[in-house]
Design an enzyme around this catalytic site. Sequence first.
Site, mmCIF file in Angstrom:
data_model
loop_
_atom_site.group_PDB
_atom_site.id
_atom_site.type_symbol
_atom_site.label_atom_id
_atom_site.label_comp_id
_atom_site.label_asym_id
_atom_site.label_seq_id
_atom_site.Cartn_x
_atom_site.Cartn_y
_atom_site.Cartn_z
ATOM 1 N N CYS A 1 -14.704 10.719 -4.603
ATOM 2 C CA CYS A 1 -14.819 9.358 -4.063
ATOM 3 C C CYS A 1 -15.020 9.397 -2.538
ATOM 4 N N CYS B 1 -22.349 4.313 -8.368
ATOM 5 C CA CYS B 1 -21.548 5.237 -7.550
ATOM 6 C C CYS B 1 -22.382 6.489 -7.240
ATOM 7 N N ASP C 1 0.780 -1.223 0.000
ATOM 8 C CA ASP C 1 0.000 0.000 0.000
ATOM 9 C C ASP C 1 0.825 1.292 0.000
ATOM 10 N N CYS D 1 -20.754 -5.284 -8.089
ATOM 11 C CA CYS D 1 -20.011 -5.944 -9.178
ATOM 12 C C CYS D 1 -20.415 -7.414 -9.288
ATOM 13 N N CYS E 1 -14.937 -7.164 -17.848
ATOM 14 C CA CYS E 1 -16.028 -6.220 -17.562
ATOM 15 C C CYS E 1 -17.073 -6.225 -18.680
ATOM 16 N N CYS F 1 -20.909 -0.596 -11.688
ATOM 17 C CA CYS F 1 -20.177 0.216 -10.692
ATOM 18 C C CYS F 1 -20.348 1.703 -11.005
HETATM 19 C C1 B12 Z 1 -4.321 6.344 -3.859
HETATM 20 C C2 B12 Z 1 -5.134 5.121 -3.500
HETATM 21 C C3 B12 Z 1 -6.496 5.287 -3.324
HETATM 22 C C4 B12 Z 1 -7.223 6.581 -3.704
HETATM 23 C C5 B12 Z 1 -7.395 6.606 -5.254
HETATM 24 C C6 B12 Z 1 -8.044 5.285 -5.785
HETATM 25 C C7 B12 Z 1 -7.562 4.810 -7.141
HETATM 26 N N1 B12 Z 1 -8.488 4.304 -7.929
HETATM 27 O O1 B12 Z 1 -6.392 4.820 -7.433
HETATM 28 C C8 B12 Z 1 -8.535 6.457 -2.882
HETATM 29 C C9 B12 Z 1 -8.331 7.097 -1.518
HETATM 30 C C10 B12 Z 1 -9.789 7.056 -3.522
HETATM 31 C C11 B12 Z 1 -8.610 4.935 -2.701
HETATM 32 C C12 B12 Z 1 -9.795 4.246 -2.492
HETATM 33 C C13 B12 Z 1 -9.878 2.870 -2.346
HETATM 34 N N2 B12 Z 1 -8.833 2.015 -2.236
HETATM 35 CO CO1 B12 Z 1 -7.031 2.506 -2.514
HETATM 36 N N3 B12 Z 1 -5.149 2.808 -2.943
HETATM 37 C C14 B12 Z 1 -4.517 3.857 -3.349
HETATM 38 C C15 B12 Z 1 -3.027 3.515 -3.565
HETATM 39 C C16 B12 Z 1 -2.232 3.967 -2.335
HETATM 40 C C17 B12 Z 1 -2.397 4.106 -4.835
HETATM 41 C C18 B12 Z 1 -3.260 3.845 -6.113
HETATM 42 C C19 B12 Z 1 -2.801 4.765 -7.230
HETATM 43 O O2 B12 Z 1 -1.630 4.813 -7.569
HETATM 44 N N4 B12 Z 1 -3.772 5.511 -7.795
HETATM 45 C C20 B12 Z 1 -3.503 6.440 -8.819
HETATM 46 C C21 B12 Z 1 -4.308 6.146 -10.064
HETATM 47 C C22 B12 Z 1 -3.655 6.855 -11.236
HETATM 48 O O3 B12 Z 1 -4.265 4.754 -10.287
HETATM 49 P P1 B12 Z 1 -5.393 3.937 -11.083
HETATM 50 O O4 B12 Z 1 -6.791 4.238 -10.740
HETATM 51 O O5 B12 Z 1 -4.985 2.530 -10.892
HETATM 52 O O6 B12 Z 1 -5.115 4.513 -12.508
HETATM 53 C C23 B12 Z 1 -4.981 3.725 -13.625
HETATM 54 C C24 B12 Z 1 -6.253 3.724 -14.447
HETATM 55 O O7 B12 Z 1 -6.917 4.975 -14.255
HETATM 56 C C25 B12 Z 1 -5.677 3.537 -15.816
HETATM 57 N N5 B12 Z 1 -6.389 4.313 -16.803
HETATM 58 C C26 B12 Z 1 -6.555 5.636 -16.909
HETATM 59 N N6 B12 Z 1 -7.280 5.944 -17.969
HETATM 60 C C27 B12 Z 1 -7.609 4.784 -18.548
HETATM 61 C C28 B12 Z 1 -8.337 4.537 -19.671
HETATM 62 C C29 B12 Z 1 -8.475 3.222 -20.092
HETATM 63 C C30 B12 Z 1 -9.270 2.955 -21.287
HETATM 64 C C31 B12 Z 1 -7.866 2.171 -19.357
HETATM 65 C C32 B12 Z 1 -7.949 0.758 -19.773
HETATM 66 C C33 B12 Z 1 -7.122 2.451 -18.199
HETATM 67 C C34 B12 Z 1 -7.023 3.757 -17.821
HETATM 68 O O8 B12 Z 1 -4.297 3.951 -15.802
HETATM 69 C C35 B12 Z 1 -3.921 4.393 -14.514
HETATM 70 C C36 B12 Z 1 -2.486 3.981 -14.213
HETATM 71 O O9 B12 Z 1 -2.317 2.565 -14.319
HETATM 72 C C37 B12 Z 1 -3.106 1.940 -3.691
HETATM 73 C C38 B12 Z 1 -1.858 1.193 -3.201
HETATM 74 C C39 B12 Z 1 -0.707 1.290 -4.197
HETATM 75 N N7 B12 Z 1 0.459 1.615 -3.717
HETATM 76 O O10 B12 Z 1 -0.901 1.044 -5.391
HETATM 77 C C40 B12 Z 1 -4.373 1.587 -2.861
HETATM 78 C C41 B12 Z 1 -5.266 0.465 -3.374
HETATM 79 C C42 B12 Z 1 -5.488 0.681 -4.852
HETATM 80 N N8 B12 Z 1 -6.587 0.695 -2.654
HETATM 81 C C43 B12 Z 1 -7.174 -0.339 -2.358
HETATM 82 C C44 B12 Z 1 -8.472 -0.353 -1.786
HETATM 83 C C45 B12 Z 1 -8.934 -1.666 -1.139
HETATM 84 C C46 B12 Z 1 -9.292 0.780 -1.839
HETATM 85 C C47 B12 Z 1 -10.796 0.862 -1.520
HETATM 86 C C48 B12 Z 1 -11.608 -0.350 -1.963
HETATM 87 C C49 B12 Z 1 -10.960 1.105 0.011
HETATM 88 C C50 B12 Z 1 -12.390 1.374 0.425
HETATM 89 N N9 B12 Z 1 -13.244 0.378 0.439
HETATM 90 O O11 B12 Z 1 -12.731 2.469 0.748
HETATM 91 C C51 B12 Z 1 -11.195 2.159 -2.282
HETATM 92 C C52 B12 Z 1 -11.685 1.837 -3.715
HETATM 93 C C53 B12 Z 1 -12.054 3.007 -4.558
HETATM 94 C C54 B12 Z 1 -11.893 2.692 -6.054
HETATM 95 N N10 B12 Z 1 -12.984 2.422 -6.738
HETATM 96 O O12 B12 Z 1 -10.758 2.672 -6.534
HETATM 97 C C55 B12 Z 1 -6.422 -1.603 -2.750
HETATM 98 C C56 B12 Z 1 -7.085 -2.180 -4.013
HETATM 99 C C57 B12 Z 1 -7.045 -3.694 -4.103
HETATM 100 C C58 B12 Z 1 -7.608 -4.159 -5.426
HETATM 101 N N11 B12 Z 1 -8.178 -5.349 -5.430
HETATM 102 O O13 B12 Z 1 -7.544 -3.451 -6.419
HETATM 103 C C59 B12 Z 1 -4.945 -1.019 -2.994
HETATM 104 C C60 B12 Z 1 -4.161 -1.724 -4.085
HETATM 105 C C61 B12 Z 1 -4.235 -1.163 -1.623
HETATM 106 C C62 B12 Z 1 -3.754 -2.586 -1.339
HETATM 107 N N12 B12 Z 1 -2.463 -2.758 -1.093
HETATM 108 O O14 B12 Z 1 -4.486 -3.550 -1.329
HETATM 109 N N13 B12 Z 1 -7.374 4.358 -2.852
HETATM 110 S S1 SF4 Z 2 -19.292 -3.682 -11.856
HETATM 111 FE FE1 SF4 Z 2 -17.467 -5.004 -11.989
HETATM 112 S S2 SF4 Z 2 -17.695 -6.103 -13.952
HETATM 113 FE FE2 SF4 Z 2 -19.115 -4.359 -13.994
HETATM 114 S S3 SF4 Z 2 -17.946 -2.744 -15.014
HETATM 115 FE FE3 SF4 Z 2 -17.655 -2.444 -12.797
HETATM 116 S S4 SF4 Z 2 -15.779 -3.562 -12.336
HETATM 117 FE FE4 SF4 Z 2 -16.444 -4.271 -14.361
HETATM 118 S S1 SF4 Z 3 -17.598 6.761 -4.075
HETATM 119 FE FE1 SF4 Z 3 -15.635 5.763 -4.592
HETATM 120 S S2 SF4 Z 3 -15.664 3.766 -3.533
HETATM 121 FE FE2 SF4 Z 3 -17.784 4.591 -3.517
HETATM 122 S S3 SF4 Z 3 -18.803 3.726 -5.320
HETATM 123 FE FE3 SF4 Z 3 -17.929 5.676 -5.974
HETATM 124 S S4 SF4 Z 3 -15.871 5.171 -6.738
HETATM 125 FE FE4 SF4 Z 3 -16.559 3.403 -5.550
#
Ligand code: B12
Ligand code: SF4
Ligand code: SF4
Length: 313
Positions: free
Chosen positions: A210, A195, A128, A243, A185, A191
């Site tokens: 979020c 939201c 994390d 989901c 997906c 999802c």
């Molecule tokens: C910052 C962070 C957050 C932030 C931002 C969330 C996010 N989506 O990144 C906040 C505080 C909102 C958050 C919330 C949550 N988090 Co969090 N978080 C992190 C952290 C520390 C960094 C993630 C990061 O770098 N985000 C930055 C963005 C840029 O990353 P990204 O969304 O993956 O972005 C990619 C996509 O957007 C993609 N993309 C962009 N445009 C497009 C377009 C297309 C077409 C495609 C294909 C892709 C694409 O490219 C980007 C780069 O790869 C990680 C741990 C880590 N070190 O990785 C945990 C982590 C992601 N979190 C985790 C968890 C559990 C949560 C929550 C479920 C907690 C909760 N229940 O409240 C929520 C879920 C919210 C959600 N829907 O994501 C887990 C996820 C586990 C998993 N199975 O994925 C992690 C991995 C921690 C862990 N070690 O387990 N989190």
């Molecule tokens: S609800 Fe689950 S399967 Fe459906 S679009 Fe979201 S992540 Fe993908």
């Molecule tokens: S507020 Fe964030 S964690 Fe809640 S449904 Fe929306 S994206 Fe997922």
Amino acid sequence: MSSTFTFDLGHFATQMGWAVAGACDPSIPESSQKFFEQWVREYKPAGQMSYLEKRQKERLTPTAYFPDAKSILCFGLFYFPGWASGEVKVSNYAWGEDYHLQLKAKLEETAAALKNTLGDFKYRLCVDTAPVLEKTLAVQAGLGWQGKNTLLLSPQFGSYLFLGEIVTDLPLTTFSAKMPVSDHCGKCTRCIDACPTSALTPYVLKADLCISYLTLEHRGEFDSNTPAFSDWIAGCDICQEVCPWNQKLVPIQNSALDPSFQKLTKSDIESPTWPERIQEKALSYVRPENWQRNLNWIESQRAESKEVVSASQ
Ligand code: B12
Ligand code: SF4
Ligand code: SF4
């Protein structure tokens, strides 16, 4: 260096209690690097979550984080404890023991067991807070796909996987290759539709909307731009609850899980014993003053929606 992949990390890891595991190269694809840079520019809340920017080079180049890195071993720990249904809700990730500590201990144990089998190697553990893109790496290692809710999903365990890594100086060829998991997906948008704050567009999360960010990480008071976040007081699971890949999950049995977290009430949060109840949990990172702030926000939104209903009657 042999070019044949030999060690079955997945099998080894499941024997140690991990749900999924795989190895990948210590590099981030160029497209993900670009997405990350764009996300930090456009979707990171202004002035907040600065930790994502501070060590950007290491996030995008794992060898800048650990110069000896030759492979990254990615692990997923299944944690689904059941659905929350209380007066106020705390996200599933926080019902048990602090996952940072739980995963670190398990990764340490796994590294020691690997040394027994593969001989000595250098490594660094990540959970994390380390500057690595855990979901991107997990996709590369074949653990699952990144869904439209932006989480890592596995066909077998859905999105209820905590992620952790061991960055090592072992050549990637030490490990048998895993097939990448394609995006499952399809046409689903559940999802995005569910939201409550419209924080999601496909594969992109706008963090300042979020509920997870707002309740756990946002500093200071909320204002007229803050959306209503229904019943969630710490974290949010809505985009996971809807989901289809999470519908058949069976809750884990774990003595560290507090079953009362399933049905929390407002008075639980306001009780003087609350800080004690959460002191061993990841929730202990939530600033004390933010519990009352979040509760006040939920209550003011509930009052507002009642007013709207009675005005329309
Ligand atoms: C910052 C962070 C957050 C932030 C931002 C969330 C996010 N989506 O990144 C906040 C505080 C909102 C958050 C919330 C949550 N988090 Co969090 N978080 C992190 C952290 C520390 C960094 C993630 C990061 O770098 N985000 C930055 C963005 C840029 O990353 P990204 O969304 O993956 O972005 C990619 C996509 O957007 C993609 N993309 C962009 N445009 C497009 C377009 C297309 C077409 C495609 C294909 C892709 C694409 O490219 C980007 C780069 O790869 C990680 C741990 C880590 N070190 O990785 C945990 C982590 C992601 N979190 C985790 C968890 C559990 C949560 C929550 C479920 C907690 C909760 N229940 O409240 C929520 C879920 C919210 C959600 N829907 O994501 C887990 C996820 C586990 C998993 N199975 O994925 C992690 C991995 C921690 C862990 N070690 O387990 N989190
Ligand atoms: S609800 Fe689950 S399967 Fe459906 S679009 Fe979201 S992540 Fe993908
Ligand atoms: S507020 Fe964030 S964690 Fe809640 S449904 Fe929306 S994206 Fe997922």
